[in-house]
Write an enzyme that holds these catalytic residues in place. Sequence first.
Site, PDB file in Angstrom:
ATOM      1  N   MET A   7     -14.777   6.046 -66.729  1.00 48.25           N
ATOM      2  CA  MET A   7     -15.955   5.637 -65.959  1.00 48.25           C
ATOM      3  C   MET A   7     -17.102   6.579 -66.274  1.00 48.25           C
ATOM      4  O   MET A   7     -16.935   7.796 -66.277  1.00 48.25           O
ATOM      5  CB  MET A   7     -15.650   5.655 -64.460  1.00 48.25           C
ATOM      6  CG  MET A   7     -14.619   4.621 -64.045  1.00 48.25           C
ATOM      7  SD  MET A   7     -14.082   4.883 -62.343  1.00 48.25           S
ATOM      8  CE  MET A   7     -13.104   6.388 -62.524  1.00 48.25           C
ATOM      9  N   ARG A  25     -17.665  -6.270 -65.612  1.00 49.15           N
ATOM     10  CA  ARG A  25     -19.027  -5.815 -65.908  1.00 49.15           C
ATOM     11  C   ARG A  25     -19.563  -6.328 -67.240  1.00 49.15           C
ATOM     12  O   ARG A  25     -20.695  -6.020 -67.609  1.00 49.15           O
ATOM     13  CB  ARG A  25     -19.065  -4.279 -65.896  1.00 49.15           C
ATOM     14  CG  ARG A  25     -18.822  -3.698 -64.527  1.00 49.15           C
ATOM     15  CD  ARG A  25     -18.460  -2.215 -64.592  1.00 49.15           C
ATOM     16  NE  ARG A  25     -19.566  -1.373 -64.989  1.00 49.15           N
ATOM     17  CZ  ARG A  25     -20.540  -0.955 -64.185  1.00 49.15           C
ATOM     18  NH1 ARG A  25     -20.559  -1.339 -62.915  1.00 49.15           N
ATOM     19  NH2 ARG A  25     -21.490  -0.149 -64.623  1.00 49.15           N
ATOM     20  N   THR A  27     -12.769   1.000 -76.604  1.00 50.57           N
ATOM     21  CA  THR A  27     -13.239  -0.159 -75.846  1.00 50.57           C
ATOM     22  C   THR A  27     -13.716  -1.231 -76.821  1.00 50.57           C
ATOM     23  O   THR A  27     -14.604  -0.981 -77.638  1.00 50.57           O
ATOM     24  CB  THR A  27     -14.372   0.240 -74.895  1.00 50.57           C
ATOM     25  OG1 THR A  27     -13.863   1.166 -73.934  1.00 50.57           O
ATOM     26  CG2 THR A  27     -14.941  -0.973 -74.179  1.00 50.57           C
ATOM     27  N   LYS A  65      -8.678  -1.122 -75.458  1.00 55.40           N
ATOM     28  CA  LYS A  65      -8.995  -1.499 -74.079  1.00 55.40           C
ATOM     29  C   LYS A  65      -9.972  -2.668 -74.083  1.00 55.40           C
ATOM     30  O   LYS A  65     -11.024  -2.602 -74.709  1.00 55.40           O
ATOM     31  CB  LYS A  65      -9.603  -0.309 -73.338  1.00 55.40           C
ATOM     32  CG  LYS A  65     -10.020  -0.601 -71.903  1.00 55.40           C
ATOM     33  CD  LYS A  65     -10.573   0.653 -71.248  1.00 55.40           C
ATOM     34  CE  LYS A  65     -11.003   0.390 -69.823  1.00 55.40           C
ATOM     35  NZ  LYS A  65     -12.210  -0.473 -69.749  1.00 55.40           N
ATOM     36  N   ARG A  80      -6.036  -1.988 -55.635  1.00 52.57           N
ATOM     37  CA  ARG A  80      -6.492  -1.345 -54.401  1.00 52.57           C
ATOM     38  C   ARG A  80      -5.336  -0.963 -53.478  1.00 52.57           C
ATOM     39  O   ARG A  80      -5.551  -0.249 -52.493  1.00 52.57           O
ATOM     40  CB  ARG A  80      -7.444  -2.276 -53.621  1.00 52.57           C
ATOM     41  CG  ARG A  80      -8.728  -2.634 -54.343  1.00 52.57           C
ATOM     42  CD  ARG A  80      -9.632  -1.434 -54.541  1.00 52.57           C
ATOM     43  NE  ARG A  80     -10.896  -1.800 -55.179  1.00 52.57           N
ATOM     44  CZ  ARG A  80     -11.094  -1.863 -56.498  1.00 52.57           C
ATOM     45  NH1 ARG A  80     -10.079  -1.581 -57.328  1.00 52.57           N
ATOM     46  NH2 ARG A  80     -12.270  -2.184 -56.998  1.00 52.57           N
ATOM     47  N   HIS A  99     -13.251  -5.041 -68.296  1.00 51.72           N
ATOM     48  CA  HIS A  99     -14.313  -4.047 -68.084  1.00 51.72           C
ATOM     49  C   HIS A  99     -14.759  -4.041 -66.622  1.00 51.72           C
ATOM     50  O   HIS A  99     -15.942  -3.841 -66.319  1.00 51.72           O
ATOM     51  CB  HIS A  99     -15.507  -4.339 -68.999  1.00 51.72           C
ATOM     52  CG  HIS A  99     -16.218  -3.120 -69.493  1.00 51.72           C
ATOM     53  ND1 HIS A  99     -16.153  -2.714 -70.799  1.00 51.72           N
ATOM     54  CD2 HIS A  99     -17.017  -2.207 -68.872  1.00 51.72           C
ATOM     55  CE1 HIS A  99     -16.885  -1.621 -70.957  1.00 51.72           C
ATOM     56  NE2 HIS A  99     -17.425  -1.294 -69.796  1.00 51.72           N
TER      57      HIS A  99
END
Length: 365
Positions: A82, A266, A163, A239, A298, A263
């Site tokens: 991040m 995003r 990425t 990724k 989560r 992503h």
Amino acid sequence: MTAISSPINLFEYEQLAKTHLSQMAFDYYISGAGDEITLQENRAVFERIKLRPRMLVDVSQINLTTSVLGQPLQLPLLIAPMAFQCLAHTEGELATAMAAASAGTGMVLSTLSTKSLEEVAEVGSKFSPSLQWFQLYIHKDRGLTRALVERAYAAGYKALCLTVDAPVLGQRERDRRNEFVLPPGLHLANLTTISGLNIPHAPGESGLFTYFAQQLNPALTWDDLEWLQSLSPLPLVLKGILRGDDAARAVEYGAKAIVVSNHGGRQLDGAIASLDALPEIVAAVNGKAEVLLDGGIRRGTDIIKALAIGAQAVLIGRPVLWGLAVGGQAGVSHVISLLQKELNVAMALIGCSQLQDIDTSFLHL
């Protein structure tokens, strides 16, 4: 709503983090592309899948340990790459790295970190073993990519995480509305030490960030992976894979692991949720590379669902930023410990004491 002073789950951390962050920073972290459909789907798919617990199983000893690319983990999660973590806390990536290492889990450092890769590696080196990967792109300026790879290898990173889902930047409308810029004093720490970069002067925005955006290369193909792998002996992780045929091709081109990811919603809005893509990719890889997943995690039960479908481990992103904003290293440590406790309890309640025994028989799909 009652004010939250001591979060007891990751959703409460998100609410509390909003009070610690500027609106621009919070929107940057939380937003997705376009209408944020994919962002919402990443979470919704976990809520749709239900669990089928087994009864009368000895769960007095729960074992959460695993490994990724031969590197041990105390629980099956890593911190996702991040950018700009100093937006959340002055210690930024250093606090995150310390929390991950002290918990016995791993961290993937973003190229767009606000602490240098060497500083973050030094934090990780205080713990043994310490799992740190370096996330990167193949830039138009190959010299920039080469320099980053050489530095990551010299600093002791264990893998390169490329990425592949960003040939261009996604349409992130909250950032456009906010005219997002890095605040004064924050820098792309991995780029400031590289000499010879042609950094544009961009009034009202970060010249380094503008330079980075211009360096994304829409002309990349699979054949470019050979060049990247020639730069170091580090294993390659791809990724951003969402299709089985791409996953099979990744293995053919030498990838040792794949992160099933969109992503964080995003990039391409309307893309498939990561968990929905996972079964096809696991089947296509067929054990020839390790498969990880990010997007929407989560709860401890979410980790079980991903592992049951075939992920070796998961990566968590935004909740780490919420913990960082609220309490720095201690906040990130608490976020990790909440997931660890939830996973431990959920393992007992589904009747499974070993991660390796989790499979689709525990799921109602």
